[in-house]
Write a protein that holds these residues in place. Structure first.
Motif, mmCIF file in Angstrom:
data_model
loop_
_atom_site.group_PDB
_atom_site.id
_atom_site.type_symbol
_atom_site.label_atom_id
_atom_site.label_comp_id
_atom_site.label_asym_id
_atom_site.label_seq_id
_atom_site.Cartn_x
_atom_site.Cartn_y
_atom_site.Cartn_z
ATOM 1 N N PRO A 1 81.234 89.528 31.161
ATOM 2 C CA PRO A 1 80.647 89.117 32.435
ATOM 3 C C PRO A 1 80.296 90.302 33.320
ATOM 4 N N PRO B 1 87.055 91.876 33.064
ATOM 5 C CA PRO B 1 86.743 92.774 31.935
ATOM 6 C C PRO B 1 87.467 94.103 32.180
ATOM 7 N N ARG C 1 81.784 99.433 41.879
ATOM 8 C CA ARG C 1 81.447 98.332 40.976
ATOM 9 C C ARG C 1 82.287 97.128 41.363
ATOM 10 N N SER C 2 81.732 95.943 41.136
ATOM 11 C CA SER C 2 82.415 94.717 41.544
ATOM 12 C C SER C 2 82.718 93.845 40.342
ATOM 13 N N PHE C 3 83.823 93.103 40.451
ATOM 14 C CA PHE C 3 84.241 92.214 39.366
ATOM 15 C C PHE C 3 84.760 90.918 39.982
ATOM 16 N N VAL C 4 84.108 89.809 39.669
ATOM 17 C CA VAL C 4 84.609 88.510 40.128
ATOM 18 C C VAL C 4 85.596 88.002 39.088
ATOM 19 N N PHE D 1 78.850 86.487 42.053
ATOM 20 C CA PHE D 1 79.086 85.596 40.907
ATOM 21 C C PHE D 1 78.870 86.413 39.637
ATOM 22 N N ARG D 2 79.232 85.793 38.513
ATOM 23 C CA ARG D 2 79.117 86.524 37.249
ATOM 24 C C ARG D 2 77.973 85.970 36.389
ATOM 25 N N THR E 1 79.115 91.228 37.260
ATOM 26 C CA THR E 1 79.121 90.625 38.599
ATOM 27 C C THR E 1 77.852 91.000 39.355
ATOM 28 N N SER F 1 76.606 94.879 38.664
ATOM 29 C CA SER F 1 77.479 95.933 38.113
ATOM 30 C C SER F 1 77.212 96.109 36.625
ATOM 31 N N ILE F 2 76.008 96.586 36.328
ATOM 32 C CA ILE F 2 75.606 96.810 34.938
ATOM 33 C C ILE F 2 76.138 98.172 34.497
#
Lengths: 257, 65, 642
Positions: free
Chosen positions: A115, C273, C262-265, A155-156, A117, A219-220
């Protein structure tokens, strides 16, 4: 740039980057040749060589060495002045090429199964009720996180196909690779931009001024290229190979740098 | 027995007396010695690595509590 | 061919190979060996689950070749056993006697497998401390690895996740990825971080990780400080830190974690991840990278956020986890970031109640699935020679879930219904990997599936040190310190023996230990008496003997001069028993034998004959082989046609 990279669409990304770097190096050295006073630069370089030699030959005489060093510094300034004009000519294509390459080789496509984000920043945070996110050519993973303080929603997404778009709260954005094959732009987000900004930030999809979204980021993962056991950013690859090509070009086209 | 003289801010001394009382220590001296001992147990440079840091490195094994 | 003849031919193959090295020629062999190692795979359970149809591939493989018990090391601990596999010798050869050794000069324990040495010379520039020479990570295992003669003879060798090879070997022509023994980025064997604003979760217990109190900044944002390694480039080696901003959305039941831009939901009950953390040691010049995964355990009413031990980043390794260096990175490029730490599953988080069974199982599933992806990648890239691939999940999950199959476990009755068949599922998953390996079988390929030891229940903990004190072998002068580690309560002038590590017992020997009281002349008869006493202990609750056999180490290696860190005795526990949790680091609690109520309910630190490993092969093997024979067996299989 897209047309230039067309032959490399089905090759590994590194090959397109390498080709552009090599071509760019030669072009830059030719621009340098035709926008600089080659005669004057040649003379200054000869003079600088002579001064350096003089210093080496008169190491026993501090006064001579100091005199030669001072003259060498003046020659250096003179040399720098001589290359200002060609550098200004080179700067424009360099910045534009670098931006175009960054948009194509700076990021990986959205990875499959992992995933990623996406965050949208709003003029005014939309109401949670009725806020939906849908994807075309991409899987959207619920839930949507609302960050009131920053006026953001996150969101993802995962499993993006080239040309994928996401529609969140009525705003549609392209995410990830714009088309099939290597060398296509990979969108890392979106922003409201004027024409100049669009040229400098081609990795962002343009948002119209009236869009309620002020910007978006995804966030690639950053792309890295393996060369000689190391892992390098596109910029390092570009600078190294374009410099090598420029040095070779200078020898072939007899350019005094 | 060795003696150690220290200058402390009046307010800090008052607070320390209060805390030592709450903690059930018979005197401020006892409280200070206990705190120092506890910290030395953790940081003693004579032992090279502190017992706590050795334990930390080993306990991730799972075999050790 | 019987075992003796078989071993003779295996030894001859190894010897010939070694001789050939001297001639400098390369052997031409078409033979290939796929060595598939499952830590702790128990032959009894393999038989049981094969009979139940849970391991169809293993059954098929044993029908092609054989299933044998594989004798393990003494003690049957993985570092000792795998070092035996690597070197073909016992602890007298490889120098690993236990997970934990002690320095006889100060009795301070240390990890037996590797150590970090500080630089011998540094250049101090202001606050900076630049290393000039020396320093680095040292592998403490000795002896010649069996693969070296294979490589010297031109036979390619790939060893993935091989235990007890950190730092990774750099043998030319080989590819190595370190396994068990690889630390986390903080240098420990695994230290989690748990962020919470729930005061009920805060405690002084720091075992296995740290609990960090955090607070809502007023806008549902928690600023979480993530601790990295010590910065050895700065005077005083301060600990490096970075920050993770956690935005909680309790309505959505998810958080957004921002790290390094960087962001992570992540939703409640979900894993992030892999997140990359960077710790600049000297900004712009030297940065240490690490990776970790967040798990949102709870969000309402309080935040309970787990961060896994920070693993060495395989794409930018701060320590030598692979040989050549690029090997770890090439795997990450193919399958993404992965656990590099030797013990990936966080058993401590479950033992401490940070995880429940569901949380632990979700992590264990991630680990096993990730390792299977690595296995698929390894199989796809394997062309010839030897491929060794190691799975740790079988070991750690049996440690944590043995209570599900053992009715005598103090925790058996509290196992949730969904975990009742978890051991069978674990073996079935291992079987799928065996099936995948079997697809590569052809006339030139041998498949050898083996383990370092089997498994046994761990229901009762034997307080070796407490027993020594009760029997007068150790004297407690400070009873208030009985529960402190590192023998804090002992009077060494009146102590003749002490336990440390999982099976090791040491004599307090005059001239070797400070304040040692047992002379060299007294030592052997003393140990004989001690061994007899240990073997005659009876557990009053069960009426059983906790110690199956006490081994005098000098009897195990007659005529050999053993290193000073070697234990004097190895305590071989009976099934259902192990040393108590307190014994391992030198504490002396009052009770001698206690119920083990830790989820860590299975173990193998028993007498070696009670937990042999498994050997399932595509070609029949004789009975009686030991793990330390396997290097020679592999060599024989690879060079059989040469």
């Amino acid at each position: 740039m897209t047309a230039l990279l067309a032959p490399f669409r089905n090759s590994p990304p590194f090959s397109g980057l390498l080709a552009i770097s090599l071509v760019f190096g030669v072009i830059m050295i030719l621009i340098f040749k035709f926008t600089s006073n080659q005669k004057a630069i040649g003379a200054i370089r000869s003079r600088m060589g002579a001064r350096a030699l003089g210093m080496l030959l008169h190491l026993h005489s501090p006064v001579t060495v100091i005199k030669a060093a001072t003259a060498l510094m003046v020659d250096n300034l003179s040399y720098l002045w001589r290359i200002v004009t060609p550098m200004l000519f080179i700067a424009v294509p360099f910045i534009l090429t670098a931006a175009a390459l960054d948009a194509r080789y700076g990021s990986m496509p959205v990875p499959r199964g992992i995933p990623t984000t996406v965050t949208l920043t709003w003029d005014e945070l939309p109401a949670r009720e009725g806020f939906t996110v849908t994807g075309a050519g991409i899987t959207v993973i619920e839930p949507v996180v609302f960050v009131d303080t920053l006026r953001q929603t996150s969101f993802r997404v995962q499993n993006a196909s080239p040309g994928a778009t996401v529609t969140a709260g009525g705003v549609t954005l392209p995410i990830g690779a714009s088309a099939e094959g290597s060398g296509s732009v990979i969108y890392r987000g979106a922003a409201r931009m004027n024409a100049a900004e669009r040229l400098l930030k081609p990795f962002l999809a343009p948002l119209p001024p009236e869009s309620p979204v002020t910007g978006a980021t995804a966030s690639i993962p950053e792309a890295r290229y393996s060369i000689l056991g190391g892992r390098w950013s596109w910029l390092t690859v570009f600078l190294v190979y374009s410099s090598l090509s420029a040095i070779a070009g200078a020898a072939v086209f007899k350019v005094k740098v | 027995m060795a003696k150690l003289k220290m200058k402390l801010d009046d307010g800090f001394m008052e607070r320390m007396k209060k805390v030592a009382g709450i903690g059930g220590y018979s005197s401020v001296d006892e409280f200070v010695i206990h705190v120092l001992e506890r910290e030395m147990e953790k940081l003693d440079p004579v032992k090279g690595e502190s017992a706590e840091s050795i334990k930390k490195k080993l306990e991730g094994l799972g075999y050790i509590s | 061919m019987n075992r003796r003849e078989f071993l003779k031919s295996a030894a001859a193959a190894s010897a010939l190979l070694a001789l050939n090295t001297g001639c400098g020629g390369a052997l031409r062999t078409k033979r290939k060996v796929l060595a598939l190692a499952f830590d702790g795979l128990d032959p009894g359970l393999v038989r049981r689950y094969s009979a139940l149809g849970l391991m169809p591939n293993a059954k098929r493989l044993m029908q092609m070749g054989s299933l044998r018990n594989l004798a393990t090391s003494n003690p049957p601990q993985s570092p000792v056993a795998w070092s035996g596999f690597i070197t073909g010798g016992g602890p007298d050869v490889h120098g690993i006697f236990d997970f934990v050794h002690r320095n006889p000069e100060n009795r301070i324990p240390y990890l037996s497998t590797s150590r970090v040495n500080p630089p011998t010379r540094t250049l101090d520039v202001g606050n900076l401390r630049l290393p000039l020479s020396g320093g680095g990570v040292e592998l403490l295992r000795k002896g010649e690895p069996f693969w070296r003669s294979l490589l010297k003879n031109g036979i390619p060798v790939t060893m993935i996740k091989l235990p007890i090879d950190f730092p990774a070997p750099q043998d030319r022509g080989g590819r190595f990825l370190s396994g068990m023994g690889t630390p986390d980025i903080r240098g420990s064997q695994g230290s989690f971080t748990f962020f919470t604003d729930d005061p009920r979760s805060l405690s002084d217990d720091t075992s296995g990780g740290i609990i960090v109190p955090v607070r809502d900044q007023g806008d549902n944002c928690y600023r979480c400080r993530v601790t990295g390694p010590q910065n050895s480039l700065i005077a005083g080696s301060p600990v490096m830190e970075t920050t993770a901003d956690v935005w909680a959305d309790r309505t959505a039941g998810a958080v957004r974690i921002d790290v390094n831009g960087r962001s992570f939901v992540v939703g409640v009950g979900q894993w992030s991840p892999w997140v990359r953390f960077s710790f600049p040691a000297i900004p712009g010049i030297s940065t240490v990278f690490a990776i970790g995964r967040f798990y949102v355990k709870e969000l309402s009413p309080k935040l309970r956020l787990y961060l896994s031990p920070l693993n060495i980043d395989p794409e930018n390794p701060a320590l030598p986890i692979s040989g050549p260096d690029w090997f770890a990175r090439s795997i990450a490029e193919a399958i993404g970031p992965y656990y590099t730490k030797g013990f990936p599953e966080d058993t401590k988080a479950l033992s401490r109640g940070i995880f429940n069974d569901d949380d632990y199982f979700s992590q264990a599933t991630n680990v096993f699935d990730e390792r299977l992806r690595m296995f698929t990648h390894a199989l796809g890239n394997w062309k010839d020679g030897l491929l060794f691939f190691y799975f740790s999940s079988t070991d750690l999950n049996q440690h944590m879930f043995y209570r599900t199959i053992d009715p005598e476990s103090p925790l058996h009755s509290s196992v949730a219904p969904r975990f009742r068949n978890i051991m069978g599922e674990l073996y079935a998953k291992a079987d799928r990997a065996i099936g995948q390996a079997m697809e590569l079988l052809d006339g030139n390929t041998d498949l050898m599936v083996f383990s370092d030891h089997g498994f046994a229940p761990f229901n009762r903990g034997f307080g070796l040190n407490s027993w020594l004190a009760a029997e007068g072998y150790a004297h407690i002068s400070r009873p208030e310190d009985r529960n402190k580690d590192m023998f804090a309560c002992l009077d060494w002038n009146r102590t003749s023996a002490y336990g440390l590590g999982l099976n090791s017992l040491y004599v307090n020997q005059a001239g070797r230990e400070p304040d040692g009281i047992v002379t060299t002349d007294e030592k052997y008869p003393f140990m004989q008496r001690l061994a007899r006493d240990l073997e005659s202990v009876i557990d009053p609750l069960t009426g059983r003997r906790p110690v199956e056999k006490a081994y005098i180490v000098s009897d195990m290696f007659p005529g050999k001069e053993l290193p000073p860190f070697a234990p004097d005795m190895i305590v071989g526990y009976a099934r259902s028993y192990r040393c108590s949790w307190e014994t391992a680091l030198g504490a002396f609690p009052e009770e001698i034998i206690t119920d083990n109520t830790d989820p860590w309910s299975g173990d193998h630190c028993v007498a070696p004959m009670l937990c042999p490993g498994s050997l399932i092969t595509s070609s029949p093997m004789p009975e009686g082989l030991a793990l330390q024979d396997m290097g020679a067996v592999i060599t024989r299989a690879l060079t059989g046609d040469s």
